[in-house]
Write an enzyme that holds these catalytic residues in place. Structure first.
Site, PDB file in Angstrom:
ATOM      1  CG  ASP A 437      -2.291   0.623   0.919  1.00 26.36           C
ATOM      2  OD1 ASP A 437      -2.372   1.418  -0.039  1.00 26.36           O
ATOM      3  OD2 ASP A 437      -3.254   0.334   1.651  1.00 26.36           O
ATOM      4  CG  ASP A 495      -8.982   2.497  -0.837  1.00 24.49           C
ATOM      5  OD1 ASP A 495      -8.449   1.413  -1.130  1.00 24.49           O
ATOM      6  OD2 ASP A 495      -8.409   3.365  -0.153  1.00 24.49           O
TER       7      ASP A 495
END
Length: 698
Positions: A437, A495
C-alpha cells in the site's frame, strides 16, 4: 534517410535526413508498403506553404521543436546550454540507425547534451519511445523538461483525459480546446487519484467503437505532464514527460526519462485498450489463473482476533476462495491508523504465537496466505521514527497524511532496512502475496528519485522471492501505469467497492490494463465508502470480470447469500481463463444511465456481457441492446446468468427470452436486437453468449 515503421495496422514515418532534428511525418493508419521514392514524395507532399509574417522557410515540426526553428508552442525538451560565439547552441542530428524493421535509434546533440531516443513500433501497434539525456560536457547541465511531442492531424479536435479523487479515480473529462495548450500536471509524487492517466485526442464524438483517436501515456509512477496543443502555426501536438524540478546533470551523468507510449486507433477506444492489453500480456508473459481473493480489511478493520479471523478464513474456503489476505493491523502497536507504521514485526499482544496459527489454518484449508504492508511510510508514533528521524523524506513538522510520513528510499540505509524487514517476514512465513500500500502523497517538489527507488526495492524483493506476487495499492487506484506493471502483479483499482461507482472506474481503468491485473471485490451490502446499499446480484456482476475477490464479512451474511457467492466463485473459476485472455468491448450507449461492457474470446466463440443500470433511463422501455465484438457470421446462444439472487426490475413482465434463452446471428446482435428487462438503477444483467455449431446463413 526516411524510415517507415509498420505493425498492427499502424504506420510511423520518421524523417531523419541531413543534420536537422528528426521529424515524425506520420503516426496513424497504415500507409501500406512505401519504397524510398514514395517516402521521399510523401515527405515532399507534406512541405507546407509559407505564411505571411512568419519564418521565411516552410515550418517543420521536429520531435524536439525549438524556438530557434520557429516553434512558439510549448517545448517538450528544455536544456540550459551555453551560448556559442554569442548564439544559442542549436540541436542537431548526430545519427539515426534502423534496428530491425520496427525500431529506429536516433541521437541528437544539443550543446553538451546528447539526447538518445529509441522509437519502436511494437507488435501490438504501440509507438514506444524511450529517451536518455547524457551530459557530454565538463560542466553541470540543467534540464527543465525532457518529454516527447507527436503530431496529430487537424481533425483531432476533441480531447479526453481524466481526473478524480479518493474512491472516484479516473473520472473522464471531455472538451474541444481552442488554440493554446491544454496541460495536465501532477504533483503528488505518485500518479494520484486525479492522474490524467491517458491524454486522448480524437475526431469529435469518438467513442469506444467509433472514431479515430491518438493517445499518449507516460509510463511513470511519479509527477508528470501530459498536454495537447493547437497552434496558430497550423500544427497540433500531443505530448508527455516527467515533471522535472531543477534537475542538474553533472559531467558524464545520464538521465533516463520515463517511457512514452503512443497509441493510435481508427476504431475508437476499445482498439486502444486492445493494443495496451496485448503489450502488457506480451511483456509480462502468461499469468497463472487469478485466484479468488478474500481480503480482511472491510470485514474486521483493525480488530485482529485469531478466533474471528479463523472463522472468516473457514467461511472463505467454503465459498471457494483460493487466497486469504490479512490486511492492516497485524504489526506491533497497530490498533488504529495513527501509529506503528514502520515497525514491521508481528504484534505480540494480538498474536502471542505469531501469525503461524492463522497461516497454518488458511493453508490447511487449501488457500494461499497474503499480507498487507505499507513499507514506504512511517508513523511518527513508531519505534522506527523515534530511532531514525533523519530517515523521513520531509521535515517532521510538515503536515501528515493519514497520520503518516514518507521514508526517504533514496537513502541506502532505509532501503537496506526495508528489504531486511520484509525479507524476514517472507522467510519466516509461507506468504505468497503482498498487498503493498501507499496511502499518501509525497508532498515534495522533486520525487523522481524516490519513485525509482521504489521500483528498485520491489525488484530486489521479487528476485529474492520469485514465488511471491505483489499488489500495487495506493489508497486505492492512485498508482496505476505501464511502468508499475513491470513491478507488480495486481493493482487495487479503487478503495470503493460500491458497484455503482466501481462500474465507471473499472470501465476507464481498463483502457490501460487487462482485467486480470485489476482487483475487484464483492463488498458488504452497505458500501464502506458511500454508505449506499446495493443488491448482491449487482456486487457479484461488477466484481466478476476482473481479478475477482471478496471483502465482505462472510461470517455475517445469510446462508442464501453465501450460497450465491459460492455459485459466483465457481462460475468465475470456470471461466476466468476466457475472461482474462479475451478482448474487452463496450457499447456506445446514449446518455449516462447505463453501461454495457463485455469480454469476447479471441476466436469470438464465447462472450460474457454486463448490462448495468446506473440511473433512471430516459424512456419507459430502453432500446434493444447492441452486443459488440461478435462474429457476424456465427449464430450464438444468449442466456442470462443467475447466481440465485436475480436483479431487481420494475416491470409487469420481462422480455420472453430471459426465461428460455435465444439464438441469434452475430450480425443481428451487433445491429441491436436484444430487449432488456426494466432494471432498477443499481442492478445488472449478465449475458452468457456462446457460438453454436450452426452457420448464420443456414
Amino acid at each position: 534517410m526516411i524510415h517507415h515503421l509498420r505493425a498492427a495496422g499502424v504506420s510511423v514515418v520518421l524523417d531523419a535526413r541531413g543534420t536537422r532534428v528528426p521529424r515524425i511525418l506520420h503516426w496513424g493508419a497504415d500507409l501500406g508498403p512505401l519504397d524510398p521514392t514514395a517516402l521521399a514524395a510523401f515527405a515532399e507532399a507534406r512541405v507546407p506553404a509559407i505564411a505571411p509574417s512568419s519564418i521565411d522557410v516552410p515550418f517543420s515540426l521536429s520531435v524536439f521543436p525549438d524556438i530557434a526553428d520557429g516553434w512558439t508552442g510549448r517545448p517538450p525538451v528544455a536544456v540550459q546550454v551555453p551560448r556559442a560565439q554569442g548564439r544559442p547552441a542549436r540541436p542537431a542530428l548526430l545519427g539515426a540507425t534502423a534496428v530491425g524493421a520496427q525500431r529506429i535509434d536516433t541521437s541528437v546533440g544539443w550543446g553538451a547534451a546528447r539526447i538518445d531516443t529509441r522509437w519502436e513500433l511494437t507488435s501490438s501497434g504501440i509507438l514506444h519511445i524511450a529517451t536518455t539525456v547524457t551530459n557530454d560536457g565538463s560542466e553541470d547541465l540543467a534540464l527543465a523538461d525532457v518529454g516527447v511531442v507527436l503530431p496529430v492531424p487537424d481533425r483531432a479536435r476533441e480531447v479526453l483525459d481524466f481526473s478524480g479523487r479518493w474512491s472516484g479515480e479516473r473520472t473522464p473529462q471531455r472538451h474541444q480546446p481552442a488554440q493554446g495548450v491544454w496541460l495536465r500536471e501532477t504533483r503528488h509524487g505518485r500518479g494520484g487519484h486525479d492522474d490524467p492517466f491517458l491524454m486522448v485526442a480524437g475526431t469529435p464524438g469518438f467513442g469506444f467503437s467509433r472514431g479515430e483517436v491518438w493517445a499518449v501515456h507516460l509510463a511513470f509512477s511519479g509527477d508528470k505532464r501530459l498536454w495537447f496543443e493547437r497552434s496558430d502555426l497550423g500544427a497540433a501536438v500531443i505530448g508527455a514527460g516527467e515533471r522535472l524540478s531543477g534537475l542538474r546533470l553533472s559531467a558524464g551523468e545520464v538521465y533516463t526519462a520515463p517511457d512514452v507510449f503512443a497509441l493510435w486507433s481508427g476504431e475508437g477506444l476499445d482498439a486502444v485498450a486492445a493494443r495496451s492489453h496485448d503489450w502488457v500480456r506480451e511483456t509480462r508473459g502468461a499469468m497463472r489463473p487469478r485466484p479468488v481473493t478474500v481480503n480482511t480489511w472491510e470485514a474486521v478493520y483493525f480488530d485482529h482476533d485469531l478466533t474471528r479471523l479463523t472463522e472468516l478464513a473457514s467461511a472463505a474456503a467454503d465459498v471457494g476462495a483460493e487466497r486469504f489476505v490479512l490486511d492492516d493491523g497485524w504489526f506491533t502497536g497497530r490498533t488504529d491508523d495513527t501509529r506503528a507504521l514502520g515497525d514491521w514485526t508481528v504484534d505480540a499482544q494480538s498474536w502471542p504465537d505469531g501469525l503461524s496459527p492463522l497461516v497454518d489454518h488458511v493453508r490447511g484449508l487449501g488457500m494461499e496466505f497474503g499480507l498487507w504492508l505499507e513499507p514506504e511510510m512511517v508513523s511518527l508514533d513508531s519505534e522506527l521514527a523515534r530511532a531514525h528521524p533523519d530517515w523521513l523524506l520531509s521535515d517532521p513538522a510538515t503536515p501528515t497524511w493519514r497520520f503518516q510520513h514518507v521514508l526517504d528510499l533514496t537513502k541506502p540505509d532505509v532501503r537496506t532496512h526495508l528489504f531486511d524487514a520484509i525479507d524476514a517476514l517472507l522467510r519466516e512465513y509461507p506468504i505468497s502475496f503482498v498487498k503493498w500500500d501507499h496511502n499518501r502523497d509525497l508532498l515534495v517538489d522533486d520525487s523522481g528519485a524516490q519513485v525509482r527507488a521504489v521500483y528498485s526495492l520491489l525488484d530486489d524483493l521479487r528476485r529474492s522471492h520469485p514465488h511471491v506476487e505483489f499488489e500495487s495499492c495506493a489508497s486505492g487506484g492512485a498508482r496505476i501505469d505501464l511502468q508499475m506493471v513491470r513491478h507488480a502483479d495486481r493493482f487495487w483499482t479503487s478503495d470503493t467497492n460500491d458497484p455503482l461507482v466501481r462500474q465507471r472506474i473499472q470501465q476507464w481503468t481498463g483502457l490501460l490494463l487487462p482485467p486480470e491485473y485489476l482487483g475487484a471485490h464483492v463488498g458488504d451490502a452497505r458500501a464502506h465508502t458511500t454508505g449506499r446499499v446495493s443488491p448482491l446480484s449487482f456486487r457479484l456482476a461488477t466484481a466478476l470480470f476482473l481479478h475477482a475477490g471478496i471483502e465482505s464479512d462472510l461470517t455475517r451474511v445469510s446462508d442464501a447469500d453465501r450460497a450465491a457467492i459460492a455459485r459466483w466463485a465457481h462460475y468465475y473459476r470456470a471461466h476466468r481463463d476466457f475472461l482474462h485472455s479475451g478482448r474487452t468491448v463496450h457499447a456506445d450507449l446514449p446518455g449516462d444511465s447505463a453501461l454495457l461492457h463485455g469480454v469476447v474470446a479471441p476466436d469470438r466463440r464465447r462472450a460474457l456481457y454486463c448490462y448495468a443500470a446506473l440511473d433512471s433511463a430516459d424512456a419507459a422501455v430502453p432500446a434493444p441492446l447492441t452486443l459488440p465484438g461478435l462474429d457476424p457470421d456465427a449464430v450464438y446462444r444468449i442466456e442470462a446468468v443467475d447466481f440465485g439472487v436475480p436483479a431487481h426490475a420494475i416491470e409487469d413482465a420481462p422480455p420472453p427470452w430471459i426465461a428460455t434463452g435465444i439464438d441469434l446471428p452475430g450480425a443481428v446482435l451487433a445491429a441491436g436486437a436484444l430487449a432488456v428487462p426494466l432494471l432498477s438503477p443499481g442492478n445488472a444483467l449478465l449475458l452468457d453468449v456462446r457460438a453454436l455449431d450452426v452457420a448464420a446463413t443456414a
